[in-house]
Design a protein around this motif. Structure first.
Motif, short mmCIF file in Angstrom:
data_model
loop_
_atom_site.label_atom_id
_atom_site.label_comp_id
_atom_site.label_asym_id
_atom_site.label_seq_id
_atom_site.Cartn_x
_atom_site.Cartn_y
_atom_site.Cartn_z
N THR A 96 -20.68 8.09 28.77
CA THR A 96 -20.32 9.39 29.32
C THR A 96 -18.89 9.76 28.97
O THR A 96 -18.59 10.92 28.65
CB THR A 96 -20.51 9.40 30.84
N LEU A 97 -17.99 8.79 29.04
CA LEU A 97 -16.59 9.03 28.67
C LEU A 97 -16.49 9.53 27.23
O LEU A 97 -15.78 10.50 26.94
CB LEU A 97 -15.78 7.75 28.85
N ALA A 98 -17.19 8.87 26.31
CA ALA A 98 -17.18 9.29 24.92
C ALA A 98 -17.77 10.68 24.75
O ALA A 98 -17.25 11.50 23.98
CB ALA A 98 -17.94 8.28 24.06
N GLY A 99 -18.85 10.97 25.46
CA GLY A 99 -19.47 12.28 25.36
C GLY A 99 -18.58 13.39 25.89
O GLY A 99 -18.50 14.47 25.30
N VAL A 100 -17.91 13.14 27.01
CA VAL A 100 -17.05 14.16 27.62
C VAL A 100 -15.88 14.51 26.69
O VAL A 100 -15.53 15.67 26.52
CB VAL A 100 -16.53 13.67 28.98
N LEU A 101 -15.28 13.50 26.08
CA LEU A 101 -14.11 13.72 25.25
C LEU A 101 -14.45 14.15 23.82
O LEU A 101 -13.72 14.94 23.22
CB LEU A 101 -13.25 12.46 25.20
N LEU A 102 -15.54 13.63 23.28
CA LEU A 102 -15.84 13.84 21.86
C LEU A 102 -17.07 14.70 21.61
O LEU A 102 -17.30 15.13 20.48
CB LEU A 102 -16.03 12.49 21.17
N ILE A 140 -28.87 7.11 25.51
CA ILE A 140 -28.94 7.48 26.92
C ILE A 140 -27.55 7.71 27.49
O ILE A 140 -27.28 8.73 28.12
CB ILE A 140 -29.69 6.40 27.72
N GLY A 141 -26.67 6.74 27.26
CA GLY A 141 -25.34 6.83 27.84
C GLY A 141 -24.57 8.05 27.39
O GLY A 141 -23.91 8.72 28.20
N THR A 142 -24.63 8.38 26.11
CA THR A 142 -23.83 9.48 25.58
C THR A 142 -24.51 10.83 25.74
O THR A 142 -23.93 11.77 26.29
CB THR A 142 -23.50 9.24 24.10
N PHE A 143 -25.75 10.96 25.29
CA PHE A 143 -26.42 12.26 25.32
C PHE A 143 -26.80 12.67 26.74
O PHE A 143 -26.51 13.80 27.17
CB PHE A 143 -27.66 12.24 24.42
N LEU A 144 -27.46 11.78 27.47
CA LEU A 144 -27.81 12.11 28.85
C LEU A 144 -26.54 12.34 29.67
O LEU A 144 -26.44 13.30 30.44
CB LEU A 144 -28.64 11.00 29.47
N GLY A 145 -25.55 11.45 29.49
CA GLY A 145 -24.31 11.59 30.24
C GLY A 145 -23.62 12.90 29.95
O GLY A 145 -23.18 13.60 30.87
N TYR A 149 -23.41 16.02 32.61
CA TYR A 149 -22.03 16.39 32.96
C TYR A 149 -21.78 17.88 32.71
O TYR A 149 -21.19 18.57 33.55
CB TYR A 149 -21.06 15.54 32.14
N LYS A 150 -22.22 18.38 31.57
CA LYS A 150 -21.99 19.77 31.22
C LYS A 150 -22.69 20.71 32.20
O LYS A 150 -22.11 21.73 32.63
CB LYS A 150 -22.48 20.03 29.80
N SER A 171 -22.88 12.02 36.25
CA SER A 171 -23.46 11.71 34.94
C SER A 171 -23.17 10.26 34.53
O SER A 171 -24.03 9.61 33.93
CB SER A 171 -22.93 12.67 33.88
N ALA A 172 -21.98 9.74 34.85
CA ALA A 172 -21.67 8.35 34.51
C ALA A 172 -22.60 7.40 35.25
O ALA A 172 -23.15 6.45 34.66
CB ALA A 172 -20.21 8.05 34.84
N TRP A 173 -22.79 7.63 36.54
CA TRP A 173 -23.68 6.76 37.32
C TRP A 173 -25.12 6.88 36.82
O TRP A 173 -25.81 5.88 36.63
CB TRP A 173 -23.61 7.13 38.80
#
Length: 247
Positions: A96-102, A140-145, A149-150, A171-173
């Motif tokens: 989720t951290l990677a998805g939010v920033l990148l 799952i972690g990046t796309f779903l997160g 989040y969005k 979203s992280a949880w």
């Protein structure tokens, strides 16, 4: 005939012993059968190919240094374990951290690179099941997160710290919990452990690990929001960023 003597332990202790290697979602070699491994390898390779194409076509060059910094931070943060009840521990996954920033595409590439380095150099997760680990924690972690989040952030206020924080925490949880269920299903399909046992054990522990993921991700994202909100993949609008940076 060889007789194997099993230790006299309770069923709950046996479940903990069986599931323990999977608590961090890094599946070791030998835990998935060939069909499940092949399917997840196809998904992982397809994800990486699509991500490479999208990043080359849509992202500006300024995203490359941020990808490197984000990947290094996630890699280092995954080396730090936080304790959870039951004598085990968890660590940041970072999808989720990677998805939010990148964004989801560059974020998934960063996560895939992190998992490859961990498997090759540190034996954290097996090589034959690397496709499953990338699928579970990268896809799952990046796309779903990111998309969860969005939705939450834009619903509560794109330019507000409250909307960002709520979206990040939920979203992280959720990404950790859903990834744990998918891992349990893969283990059950491979005949490694019964489905009910796998899901109950994985779900129980990752409810707790997901809380740690949410806290660490929220702290990191909040720091970037307060110091460099322009680094977000979906930055707050300039006309509102100063007014609503905190509230």
């Amino acid at each position: 005939m060889v007789t194997v003597l099993l230790p006299n332990i309770s069923f709950s202790s046996w479940v903990r012993w069986v599931i323990q290697p999977q608590l961090a979602l890094h599946i070791p070699d030998g835990f998935l059968n060939l069909p499940v491994s092949l399917v997840t390898w196809v998904l992982a390779i397809g994800l990486i190919a699509l991500a490479l194409n999208r990043v080359q076509g849509d992202y500006k060059e300024r995203a490359v240094p941020l990808m490197g910094v984000c990947g290094a931070f996630i890699f280092a943060a995954q080396m730090i374990n936080f304790p959870i009840p039951g004598g085990t521990s968890g660590h940041l996954l970072g999808g989720t951290l990677a998805g939010v920033l990148l964004g989801p595409w560059a974020g998934s590439l960063v996560m895939a690179a992190v998992f490859i380095v961990q498997a090759v150099l540190f034996q954290d997760g097996g090589l034959t099941v690397l496709g499953a680990n990338i699928t579970n924690m990268g896809l799952i972690g990046t796309f779903l997160g990111y998309y969860l989040y969005k939705i939450i952030r834009f619903s509560l206020g794109r330019n507000t710290w409250r909307g960002m924080l709520a979206g990040t925490v939920v979203s992280a949880w959720t990404s950790v919990f859903v990834a744990s269920i998918l891992t349990a299903v893969e283990l059950a399909l491979s005949g490694t452990v019964p489905l009910g046992v796998a899901i109950s054990a994985m779900a129980f522990w990752h409810v707790l690990i997901g809380i740690g993921e949410a806290i660490i991700t929220a702290i990191a994202v909040s720091f970037v929001w307060k110091s460099r909100p322009d680094l977000f993949f979906d930055p707050p609008r300039q006309s509102f960023s100063r007014t609503f940076r905190i509230f």
